[in-house]
Design an enzyme around this catalytic site. Sequence first.
Site, PDB file in Angstrom:
ATOM      1  N   CYS A 189      89.435 -85.390  43.868  1.00 42.72           N
ATOM      2  CA  CYS A 189      88.082 -84.810  43.818  1.00 42.72           C
ATOM      3  C   CYS A 189      87.586 -84.972  42.390  1.00 42.72           C
ATOM      4  CB  CYS A 189      88.105 -83.334  44.227  1.00 42.72           C
ATOM      5  SG  CYS A 189      88.949 -83.011  45.799  1.00 42.72           S
ATOM      6  N   ALA A 190      87.164 -86.182  42.042  1.00 42.30           N
ATOM      7  CA  ALA A 190      87.084 -86.577  40.633  1.00 42.30           C
ATOM      8  C   ALA A 190      85.771 -86.246  39.933  1.00 42.30           C
ATOM      9  CB  ALA A 190      87.356 -88.077  40.516  1.00 42.30           C
ATOM     10  N   PRO A 236      82.583 -84.599  38.193  1.00 40.91           N
ATOM     11  CA  PRO A 236      81.828 -85.620  37.475  1.00 40.91           C
ATOM     12  C   PRO A 236      82.633 -86.533  36.575  1.00 40.91           C
ATOM     13  CG  PRO A 236      81.505 -83.509  36.428  1.00 40.91           C
ATOM     14  CD  PRO A 236      82.371 -83.255  37.617  1.00 40.91           C
ATOM     15  N   GLY A 237      83.915 -86.271  36.321  1.00 40.97           N
ATOM     16  CA  GLY A 237      84.741 -87.330  35.771  1.00 40.97           C
ATOM     17  C   GLY A 237      85.401 -87.139  34.422  1.00 40.97           C
ATOM     18  N   SER A 238      85.292 -85.990  33.784  1.00 39.31           N
ATOM     19  CA  SER A 238      85.923 -85.889  32.465  1.00 39.31           C
ATOM     20  C   SER A 238      87.449 -85.857  32.562  1.00 39.31           C
ATOM     21  CB  SER A 238      85.419 -84.665  31.715  1.00 39.31           C
ATOM     22  OG  SER A 238      85.805 -83.501  32.368  1.00 39.31           O
ATOM     23  N   LYS A 239      87.986 -85.271  33.636  1.00 44.74           N
ATOM     24  CA  LYS A 239      89.445 -85.327  33.824  1.00 44.74           C
ATOM     25  C   LYS A 239      89.872 -86.764  34.099  1.00 44.74           C
ATOM     26  CE  LYS A 239      89.737 -80.627  35.761  1.00 44.74           C
ATOM     27  NZ  LYS A 239      88.313 -80.406  36.038  1.00 44.74           N
ATOM     28  N   ASP A 262      85.569 -89.230  45.288  1.00 42.35           N
ATOM     29  CA  ASP A 262      84.771 -88.023  45.519  1.00 42.35           C
ATOM     30  C   ASP A 262      84.061 -88.158  46.853  1.00 42.35           C
ATOM     31  OD1 ASP A 262      84.052 -85.522  43.713  1.00 42.35           O
ATOM     32  OD2 ASP A 262      82.321 -85.955  44.982  1.00 42.35           O
ATOM     33  N   ASP A 292      86.210 -88.499  52.049  1.00 48.58           N
ATOM     34  CA  ASP A 292      86.581 -87.096  52.207  1.00 48.58           C
ATOM     35  C   ASP A 292      88.039 -86.976  51.764  1.00 48.58           C
ATOM     36  OD1 ASP A 292      87.430 -84.625  53.094  1.00 48.58           O
ATOM     37  OD2 ASP A 292      86.454 -84.760  55.049  1.00 48.58           O
ATOM     38  N   CYS A 335      89.038 -73.727  39.473  1.00 43.77           N
ATOM     39  CA  CYS A 335      88.421 -72.876  38.446  1.00 43.77           C
ATOM     40  C   CYS A 335      88.109 -71.519  39.068  1.00 43.77           C
ATOM     41  CB  CYS A 335      87.178 -73.535  37.848  1.00 43.77           C
ATOM     42  SG  CYS A 335      86.006 -74.157  39.053  1.00 43.77           S
TER      43      CYS A 335
END
EC number: 2.1.1.-
Length: 761
Positions: free
Chosen positions: A184-185, A187-190, A215, A242, A321
């Site tokens: 579940c990437a 918006p991508g900072s990880k 995603d 999914d 989170c």
Amino acid sequence: MGRRSRGRRLQQQQRPEDAEDGAEGGGKRGEAGWEGGYPEIVKENKLFEHYYQELKIVPEGEWGQFMDALREPLPATLRITGYKSHAKEILHCLKNKYFKELEDLEVDGQKVEVPQPLSWYPEELAWHTNLSRKILRKSPHLEKFHQFLVSETESGNISRQEAVSMIPPLLLNVRPHHKILDMCAAPGSKTTQLIEMLHADMNVPFPEGFVIANDVDNKRCYLLVHQAKRLSSPCIMVVNHDASSIPRLQIDVDGRKEILFYDRILCDVPCSGDGTMRKNIDVWKKWTTLNSLQLHGLQLRIATRGAEQLAEGGRMVYSTCSLNPIEDEAVIASLLEKSEGALELADVSNELPGLKWMPGITQWKVMTKDGQWFTDWDAVPHSRHTQIRPTMFPPKDPEKLQAMHLERCLRILPHHQNTGGFFVAVLVKKSSMPWNKRQPKLQGKSAETRESTQLSPADLTEGKPTDPSKLESPSFTGTGDTEIAHATEDLENNGSKKDGVCGPPPSKKMKLFGFKEDPFVFIPEDDPLFPPIEKFYALDPSFPRMNLLTRTTEGKKRQLYMVSKELRNVLLNNSEKMKVINTGIKVWCRNNSGEEFDCAFRLAQEGIYTLYPFINSRIITVSMEDVKILLTQENPFFRKLSSETYSQAKDLAKGSIVLKNPDALQCPIVLCGWRGKASIRTFVPKNERLHYLRMMGLEVLGEKKKEGVILTNESAASTGQPDNDVTEGQRAGEPNSPDAEEANSPDVTAGCDPAGVHPPR
């Protein structure tokens, strides 16, 4: 509404971590309360306080500090890109220039604390300050610092990312050879952190590992592409599925098809997000336990799917989170229980020294949205069974519960280190999942038939959502993860697809959500397009030409991209089941009038650090002073440059060149350029130009677009007049075609994505 469609809706909508990942995340409505015309949201929620006080997730005596921290704005944090060249220069620049300017500064009566490194992040590459994002954007005293952050973020050298969101990639313990799935990437900072770890050795242009970033939301995938593209890696692929039913992929190993199992999986699932209250203040008024109850099933399905695709000995990080045990320990406990020993929680207590965390809890209760508590499944009335499930409760058997070691989970509380709230669990796979181990009980069928029932060809080729409950049934099981590969070995040997063409899946086999992507077409070995390129740049025989691809099957090829050989393997063997949004970095672009020159393709700055090790011709070594001139002036004449640079350039034919300075910084500067009739120009995006100038100690004062000049403190001191060499150079016979093309090219336009990415229309 069916379970899968409801799950997809929840994945798309319940994503409060959108804003966790810095400047590009979501959170616009959440910030409105701080700076817009909306009334201030009252930061009170009695049900929230009652719930968490009852669950005792906060140590005794710390409840007041916990609530006070939640009501304070989240401090700004930033991370320096670890693998990009010049990371040490950026760190030096931050420490000795921008941070020093913040000393003794007051903004709105509040003393600005000098940023400090995050004690638990390696090599001082992550920093935090008491400045909120609002103050950073609005204060005139911080304008230079803010411009620096924005520009370096666009260049991919800095990520403005919430501190706690940096934890999961660190705990994955990634090595350059690892195959990684980010489920579940967006918006991508990880994801960018994972890419950095693959490129730990900058001297290796093609690491053996790769990242597949997925995603469920098609539009968010383009945000993910934008983030990943900043790092210019040939080892990243963005896909749109999914996560709870992401298809099994296959790769070619010595001529045999095998299922792809990942060494590392990041499972950062959609969640209720009550750990983000400091940033997403809407959560204060919207919080209810119903969010967690609705998301629990989806989170468990995603985690189960991840565990199925994890290699034995591999590591999966599950994170949210949210502080709610229904989304945290309950999911982990259920996953461990159904794995029957195949998974275990890793003890990572010593892996991030300096990080303060609370151990996972072993007892919790379930509360409905109207405040009714249940301590075990047996007490739940039948009318509540659709809302409350048995997997939400802790295991009853004390021995089984103790063996799970749920205390090895990490819960980060906001008041301990002035962060957001977060939950992390690290799982290690010891053996195949039980539903892939058992022999199917099918009468009267041969071993070959039995083997093929492990996963049906329809499931493998069509990318149908896989129901974990179905997989648990013995009739859908096999003898081991690796043996599932036999079921797929001959599926794509039917001659129905063109060699080297990886197009979007047929609509019959997968519902396509969002925009239709162009195909990925690998350049054939006998393509006449390549020999002129090979000759012009004197490419090394080791150059992996088979990894070159384009995005068109017809007409002239305008852009050439490159992927690693491992991603090429994935692309070629999975085009029927995978919706690929983007992959590869741009290495060559066609000139508008390319046939006038010896080579129709010029180099692209995006891929120069990957391509440069293979180029043996058309390289000009330039001095530091030459670099400054080339980056601040549009088309400097040869006479403006050093005699050494002129002597190297004068005998070269017109066309694309590589400009290299090996000594200016701790890492070499490599730039794409164009050798004209009487001048040289660089084809470098604006933000990247500004980055190099800053790293060389120049302060950018402004820009004169008409003359194509960037003003620095040095140029302003030397002359007050604009340099007119651009127009003189054009009158002197500079080739117009590449220059005119570049004037509007993505390579020189700040903020454009040059990789054929279609933004949401």
